[in-house]
Design a protein around this motif. Structure first.
Motif, PDB file in Angstrom:
ATOM      1  N   GLU A   1      16.761 -17.928  11.996  1.00  0.00           N
ATOM      2  CA  GLU A   1      16.723 -19.355  11.677  1.00  0.00           C
ATOM      3  C   GLU A   1      17.551 -20.128  12.705  1.00  0.00           C
ATOM      4  N   VAL A   2      17.040 -21.265  13.121  1.00  0.00           N
ATOM      5  CA  VAL A   2      17.765 -22.115  14.068  1.00  0.00           C
ATOM      6  C   VAL A   2      17.814 -23.527  13.483  1.00  0.00           C
ATOM      7  N   LEU A   3      19.024 -24.102  13.525  1.00  0.00           N
ATOM      8  CA  LEU A   3      19.177 -25.476  13.053  1.00  0.00           C
ATOM      9  C   LEU A   3      19.505 -26.346  14.260  1.00  0.00           C
ATOM     10  N   VAL A   4      18.696 -27.369  14.468  1.00  0.00           N
ATOM     11  CA  VAL A   4      18.909 -28.280  15.588  1.00  0.00           C
ATOM     12  C   VAL A   4      19.253 -29.647  15.012  1.00  0.00           C
ATOM     13  N   GLU A   5      20.450 -30.135  15.369  1.00  0.00           N
ATOM     14  CA  GLU A   5      20.875 -31.447  14.869  1.00  0.00           C
ATOM     15  C   GLU A   5      20.829 -32.467  15.997  1.00  0.00           C
ATOM     16  N   ASN A   6      20.621 -33.701  15.662  1.00  0.00           N
ATOM     17  CA  ASN A   6      20.545 -34.829  16.614  1.00  0.00           C
ATOM     18  C   ASN A   6      19.414 -34.630  17.624  1.00  0.00           C
ATOM     19  N   HIS A   7      18.266 -34.242  17.157  1.00  0.00           N
ATOM     20  CA  HIS A   7      17.099 -34.059  18.053  1.00  0.00           C
ATOM     21  C   HIS A   7      16.372 -35.392  18.199  1.00  0.00           C
ATOM     22  N   ARG A   8      15.441 -35.413  19.132  1.00  0.00           N
ATOM     23  CA  ARG A   8      14.692 -36.655  19.364  1.00  0.00           C
ATOM     24  C   ARG A   8      13.194 -36.482  19.079  1.00  0.00           C
ATOM     25  N   GLY A   9      12.856 -35.356  18.500  1.00  0.00           N
ATOM     26  CA  GLY A   9      11.446 -35.169  18.147  1.00  0.00           C
ATOM     27  C   GLY A   9      10.875 -33.871  18.673  1.00  0.00           C
ATOM     28  N   LEU A  10       9.713 -33.573  18.167  1.00  0.00           N
ATOM     29  CA  LEU A  10       9.019 -32.329  18.504  1.00  0.00           C
ATOM     30  C   LEU A  10       8.107 -32.607  19.695  1.00  0.00           C
TER      31      LEU A  10
ATOM     32  N   ASP B   1      29.754 -34.112  18.617  1.00  0.00           N
ATOM     33  CA  ASP B   1      28.472 -34.298  17.912  1.00  0.00           C
ATOM     34  C   ASP B   1      28.564 -35.420  16.877  1.00  0.00           C
ATOM     35  N   ALA B   2      29.741 -35.546  16.274  1.00  0.00           N
ATOM     36  CA  ALA B   2      29.896 -36.601  15.273  1.00  0.00           C
ATOM     37  C   ALA B   2      30.129 -37.954  15.927  1.00  0.00           C
ATOM     38  N   ALA B   3      30.870 -37.934  17.042  1.00  0.00           N
ATOM     39  CA  ALA B   3      31.249 -39.203  17.680  1.00  0.00           C
ATOM     40  C   ALA B   3      30.092 -39.849  18.433  1.00  0.00           C
ATOM     41  N   VAL B   4      29.378 -39.057  19.182  1.00  0.00           N
ATOM     42  CA  VAL B   4      28.318 -39.665  20.020  1.00  0.00           C
ATOM     43  C   VAL B   4      26.926 -39.153  19.683  1.00  0.00           C
ATOM     44  N   GLY B   5      26.833 -38.319  18.673  1.00  0.00           N
ATOM     45  CA  GLY B   5      25.531 -37.798  18.279  1.00  0.00           C
ATOM     46  C   GLY B   5      24.982 -36.796  19.278  1.00  0.00           C
ATOM     47  N   ALA B   6      25.868 -35.920  19.743  1.00  0.00           N
ATOM     48  CA  ALA B   6      25.437 -34.916  20.725  1.00  0.00           C
ATOM     49  C   ALA B   6      24.599 -33.836  20.057  1.00  0.00           C
ATOM     50  N   LEU B   7      23.805 -33.211  20.878  1.00  0.00           N
ATOM     51  CA  LEU B   7      22.926 -32.148  20.360  1.00  0.00           C
ATOM     52  C   LEU B   7      23.769 -30.992  19.829  1.00  0.00           C
ATOM     53  N   ARG B   8      23.335 -30.435  18.719  1.00  0.00           N
ATOM     54  CA  ARG B   8      24.074 -29.311  18.130  1.00  0.00           C
ATOM     55  C   ARG B   8      23.042 -28.280  17.687  1.00  0.00           C
ATOM     56  N   ILE B   9      23.271 -27.061  18.107  1.00  0.00           N
ATOM     57  CA  ILE B   9      22.310 -26.000  17.756  1.00  0.00           C
ATOM     58  C   ILE B   9      23.067 -24.887  17.046  1.00  0.00           C
ATOM     59  N   GLU B  10      22.524 -24.465  15.938  1.00  0.00           N
ATOM     60  CA  GLU B  10      23.112 -23.335  15.199  1.00  0.00           C
ATOM     61  C   GLU B  10      22.053 -22.261  15.086  1.00  0.00           C
ATOM     62  N   ILE B  11      22.452 -21.039  15.410  1.00  0.00           N
ATOM     63  CA  ILE B  11      21.497 -19.931  15.286  1.00  0.00           C
ATOM     64  C   ILE B  11      22.016 -19.007  14.186  1.00  0.00           C
ATOM     65  N   LEU B  12      21.161 -18.760  13.220  1.00  0.00           N
ATOM     66  CA  LEU B  12      21.572 -17.900  12.110  1.00  0.00           C
ATOM     67  C   LEU B  12      20.858 -16.562  12.215  1.00  0.00           C
ATOM     68  N   SER B  13      21.572 -15.590  12.721  1.00  0.00           N
ATOM     69  CA  SER B  13      21.130 -14.185  12.690  1.00  0.00           C
ATOM     70  C   SER B  13      19.722 -13.956  13.236  1.00  0.00           C
TER      71      SER B  13
ATOM     72  N   ILE C   1      10.673 -25.201   8.828  1.00  0.00           N
ATOM     73  CA  ILE C   1      10.766 -25.202   7.356  1.00  0.00           C
ATOM     74  C   ILE C   1      11.236 -26.551   6.816  1.00  0.00           C
ATOM     75  N   ALA C   2      11.894 -27.336   7.643  1.00  0.00           N
ATOM     76  CA  ALA C   2      12.284 -28.686   7.201  1.00  0.00           C
ATOM     77  C   ALA C   2      12.582 -29.533   8.419  1.00  0.00           C
ATOM     78  N   MET C   3      12.263 -30.817   8.310  1.00  0.00           N
ATOM     79  CA  MET C   3      12.517 -31.694   9.452  1.00  0.00           C
ATOM     80  C   MET C   3      12.728 -33.116   8.944  1.00  0.00           C
ATOM     81  N   ASP C   4      13.753 -33.748   9.468  1.00  0.00           N
ATOM     82  CA  ASP C   4      13.904 -35.190   9.239  1.00  0.00           C
ATOM     83  C   ASP C   4      14.332 -35.838  10.556  1.00  0.00           C
ATOM     84  N   GLN C   5      14.786 -37.055  10.492  1.00  0.00           N
ATOM     85  CA  GLN C   5      15.028 -37.804  11.725  1.00  0.00           C
ATOM     86  C   GLN C   5      16.134 -37.186  12.583  1.00  0.00           C
ATOM     87  N   SER C   6      17.070 -36.491  11.998  1.00  0.00           N
ATOM     88  CA  SER C   6      18.173 -35.955  12.808  1.00  0.00           C
ATOM     89  C   SER C   6      18.230 -34.428  12.814  1.00  0.00           C
ATOM     90  N   GLN C   7      17.673 -33.824  11.818  1.00  0.00           N
ATOM     91  CA  GLN C   7      17.789 -32.356  11.719  1.00  0.00           C
ATOM     92  C   GLN C   7      16.423 -31.698  11.736  1.00  0.00           C
TER      93      GLN C   7
END
Lengths: 387, 91
Positions: free
Chosen positions: B36-45, B21-33, B72-78
């Motif tokens: 809440e879900v955190l999606v990193e390196n997305h390309r948009g909604l 994910d750090a080297a090539v910007g691969a998609l990363r998904i974290e699910i919290l209980s 709850i929050a969104m920027d260019q990568s997260q």
């Protein structure tokens, strides 16, 4: 909580986006780096929150197919909007708050209590030497540090404490009570003559009189001896006491110069103003040097007080410098003689004291070109005893 | 072409033991209980409503199902989604 606080302080507004593909709008915002939060669907519309400062940029980014509606602004920035165009008021308020904070941290008034013979000015001067004055920062004043130094400077004080409440420094002092001189009645001691004269009257309370009426005594002679002889008890020593009255004579000569130097004010004055703050002096007068050779200086210090009696930690010092020249003045011999006679008579009365009396006085004068000489001859009757 | 480059970079990162994910910007998904879900390196909604959020990624499509979904929050990568999450699909 922290996030909410930051958003509240910065101010935010809710945006409602309607139209085709409102999700695109969220993508555009994230691409442009405009932070937003709380994105949710409300019917067909999309709602999100943005910071107030991004409102104009957000409106310009909207797709023509979409319709954007901004809710009224929320947060602190909205509350602060009432001050827009009233910068002077805000500055005044800020200055007032700063002034209040500042004035509470410095000494604005010094009150002194407990002193009787030591004057306020002496205590204030000693405090000033040690760096405590109006305008001094309160937290730099330590009573424990000041106490020994003040007591060294003013030996008449036995106790010192400084208590600072708000911006008022209360100085409490106690003065030293001198221990009375205790004469030991058991000590054997002669009564001596304090002055020379002819004995007129003797009163012996203890001891043996060594002189008779009509005797001439010199200063330091024993008048009443401590040695007492008795046919029953033999020889013993006591603390001699008594009074011996004598005729005494005084001769005092003074020379009075008839030419003296007197100040003649030229009428040239110069006023210099200084601002004193926390022991620092700021000169407010341009060209404050004193151009006179001989001058008198009068200083007036005044603390600046706001209307209503609220003192400020600033002192304005006004110095008036008056130029004078020294000129020779010849005194009238008669006037000089009169004042000299009075001075001599006063001196004689002071020497004889309240217990004696002046029997006769004769003053002779002689004059040269610049000096008037007066000689006083006095005959007095007084007590001359001394331990 | 782009896909091949991406695969090459992935292989290189693997060989160097680097996080992809750090080297090539691969998609990363974290699910919290499940809330809440955190999606990193997305390309948009891509699509969004209360029960489903569709998110684009480099070579994937992420579909989050649930109820009362909210970004709850969104920027260019997260992108951070909250709500009652029932499933996260990757296609």
């Amino acid at each position: 909580m922290l996030k909410w606080l930051i958003r509240y302080v910065r101010g935010y507004t809710a945006v409602q986006v309607t139209g085709a593909y409102p999700e695109r709008f969220a993508n555009v915002l994230s691409k442009e780096g405009i932070p937003f939060w709380n994105l949710h669907r409300k019917g067909k519309a999309l709602r999100l929150n943005i910071f107030t400062r991004d409102q104009k940029r957000t409106a310009s980014l909207a797709d023509p197919d979409n319709q954007i509606l901004f809710d009224p602004q929320k947060g602190m920035s909205k509350s602060l909007r009432v001050f827009r165009g009233r910068e002077l008021l805000i500055t005044g308020l800020a200055l007032a708050v700063l002034f209040l904070m500042f004035s509470n941290s410095v000494i604005l008034r010094i009150e002194i209590e407990g002193n009787v013979s030591v004057t306020d000015a002496e205590i204030l001067a000693a405090l000033r030497d040690l760096g405590v004055d109006i305008g001094t920062v309160c937290r730099t004043v330590h009573s424990q540090w000041l106490k020994p130094r003040i007591l060294l400077r003013i030996p008449e004080l036995s106790w010192f404490y400084i208590n600072i409440t708000g911006s008022v420094a209360t100085v409490s002092v106690r003065e030293r009570t001198e221990a009375p001189k205790i004469l030991d009645e058991d000590l054997t001691m002669d009564v001596l003559a304090g002055k020379s004269g002819i004995v007129k009257k003797i009163e012996v309370y203890r001891g043996t009189a060594k002189i008779d009426v009509g005797d001439t005594v010199l200063e330091g002679d024993i008048l009443i001896s401590a040695r007492v002889e008795s046919p029953f008890a033999g020889e013993r020593y006591v603390n001699a006491a008594g009074k011996v009255y004598c005729d005494t004579w005084y001769t005092v000569t003074i020379d009075l110069p008839l030419v003296v130097y007197e100040k003649q004010y030229s009428g040239h004055d110069k006023t210099i103003f200084d601002l004193i703050f926390s022991g620092r002096r700021i000169n407010l007068t341009i060209l404050s040097g004193i151009p006179y050779e001989f001058y008198d200086k009068i200083q007036l210090k005044r603390q600046i007080v706001l209307p209503g009696g609220y003192p400020l930690p600033f002192i304005i010092e006004k110095t008036v410098v008056s130029e004078y020249n020294l000129s020779e003045v010849r005194l009238a011999a008669a006037t000089a003689e009169l004042s000299a006679k009075k001075a001599l008579t006063d001196l004689l009365k002071e020497t004889v004291g309240s217990g004696g009396r002046v029997e006769s006085v004769r003053i002779l004068s002689s004059q040269t070109e610049s000096v008037l000489s007066l000689t006083l001859y006095a005959h007095c009757f007084e007590e001359i005893t001394a331990k | 072409m782009k896909k091949r480059w991406y695969e090459r970079m992935e292989r290189m990162a693997e060989s160097f033991r680097l996080p992809i994910d750090a080297a090539v910007g691969a998609l990363r998904i974290e699910i919290l209980s499940g809330c809440e879900v955190l999606v990193e390196n997305h390309r948009g909604l891509l699509d969004f409503d209360d029960n489903m959020i569709c998110i684009g990624a480099a070579h994937h499509l992420v579909k989050i199902n649930g109820s009362k979904l909210k970004i709850i929050a969104m920027d260019q990568s997260q992108l951070r989604v909250s709500g009652k999450i029932s499933s996260v699909e990757l296609s």
